[in-house]
Motif scaffolding. Structure first.
Motif, PDB file in Angstrom:
ATOM      1  N   UNK A  30       0.815  -1.214   0.000  1.00  0.00           N
ATOM      2  CA  UNK A  30       0.000   0.000   0.000  1.00  0.00           C
ATOM      3  C   UNK A  30       0.850   1.267   0.000  1.00  0.00           C
ATOM      4  N   UNK A  31       1.987   1.236   0.664  1.00  0.00           N
ATOM      5  CA  UNK A  31       2.879   2.401   0.646  1.00  0.00           C
ATOM      6  C   UNK A  31       3.342   2.661  -0.785  1.00  0.00           C
ATOM      7  N   UNK A  32       3.701   1.609  -1.505  1.00  0.00           N
ATOM      8  CA  UNK A  32       4.122   1.779  -2.894  1.00  0.00           C
ATOM      9  C   UNK A  32       2.961   2.237  -3.775  1.00  0.00           C
ATOM     10  N   UNK A  33       1.770   1.706  -3.531  1.00  0.00           N
ATOM     11  CA  UNK A  33       0.598   2.156  -4.283  1.00  0.00           C
ATOM     12  C   UNK A  33       0.332   3.637  -4.021  1.00  0.00           C
ATOM     13  N   UNK A  62      -4.426  11.626  -5.914  1.00  0.00           N
ATOM     14  CA  UNK A  62      -3.615  11.926  -4.726  1.00  0.00           C
ATOM     15  C   UNK A  62      -4.423  11.747  -3.442  1.00  0.00           C
ATOM     16  N   UNK A  63      -5.700  12.105  -3.475  1.00  0.00           N
ATOM     17  CA  UNK A  63      -6.562  11.888  -2.308  1.00  0.00           C
ATOM     18  C   UNK A  63      -6.681  10.396  -2.010  1.00  0.00           C
ATOM     19  N   UNK A  64      -6.864   9.612  -3.064  1.00  0.00           N
ATOM     20  CA  UNK A  64      -6.907   8.153  -2.919  1.00  0.00           C
ATOM     21  C   UNK A  64      -5.576   7.646  -2.359  1.00  0.00           C
ATOM     22  N   UNK A  65      -4.475   8.226  -2.831  1.00  0.00           N
ATOM     23  CA  UNK A  65      -3.159   7.846  -2.330  1.00  0.00           C
ATOM     24  C   UNK A  65      -2.974   8.184  -0.866  1.00  0.00           C
ATOM     25  N   UNK A  66      -3.510   9.313  -0.452  1.00  0.00           N
ATOM     26  CA  UNK A  66      -3.432   9.700   0.961  1.00  0.00           C
ATOM     27  C   UNK A  66      -4.235   8.730   1.821  1.00  0.00           C
ATOM     28  N   UNK A  67      -5.444   8.395   1.371  1.00  0.00           N
ATOM     29  CA  UNK A  67      -6.278   7.422   2.076  1.00  0.00           C
ATOM     30  C   UNK A  67      -5.546   6.076   2.150  1.00  0.00           C
TER      31      UNK A  67
END
Length: 142
Positions: A30-33, A62-67
């Protein structure tokens, strides 16, 4: 191979069972995603929401990435502290939220469709919710 195990072995959760190792694995992935949403544009996020990829913007990616990063942190703590009831509960809740999100995006909002972009998140969320539900008493009562 033994060199790799000697390097990573001390960092693998010592709590019995495969579930803690699974949570750590998903956390690292998930960190890589999450990083790709900041570094790699919107293409990979569009693969998840492939039914309506035009709705994926750089901001939504980016919002999805933050989540995803917040979820990774929660699951990382879960991997190492599953015997703490509150940590187990919040880790479980993070997967329930993911399952709810992807389920509503598929069934209500129609932004995802069955396919390889949706399969990963759907399988991980569903499998882990069931797994954690069935193992609840083992980890929080032992």
């Amino acid at each position: 191979m033994s060199d790799i195990l000697s390097l990573v072995g001390p960092y693998i959760p010592h709590t019995p069972g495969i579930l803690p190792k699974w949570l750590l694995f998903i956390s690292v992935v998930s960190v890589f995603n999450s990083a790709q949403t900041y570094l790699g544009g919107i293409e990979l996020t569009q693969r998840v929401y492939e039914a309506k990829p035009q709705q994926v913007t750089p901001l939504s990616a980016r919002t999805f990435g933050t989540w995803t990063l917040i979820s990774a942190i929660i699951r990382f703590y879960g991997a190492y502290h599953l015997r703490v009831p509150q940590v187990y509960q919040i880790t479980f809740a993070s997967y329930c939220i993911a399952l709810f999100h992807f389920g509503t995006e598929w069934l209500i909002y129609k932004t995802v469709k069955p396919g390889k972009g949706f399969a990963g998140p759907a399988i991980v969320a569903t499998t882990t919710v069931i797994w954690m539900w069935t193992q609840w008493n083992y980890y929080v009562s032992a």
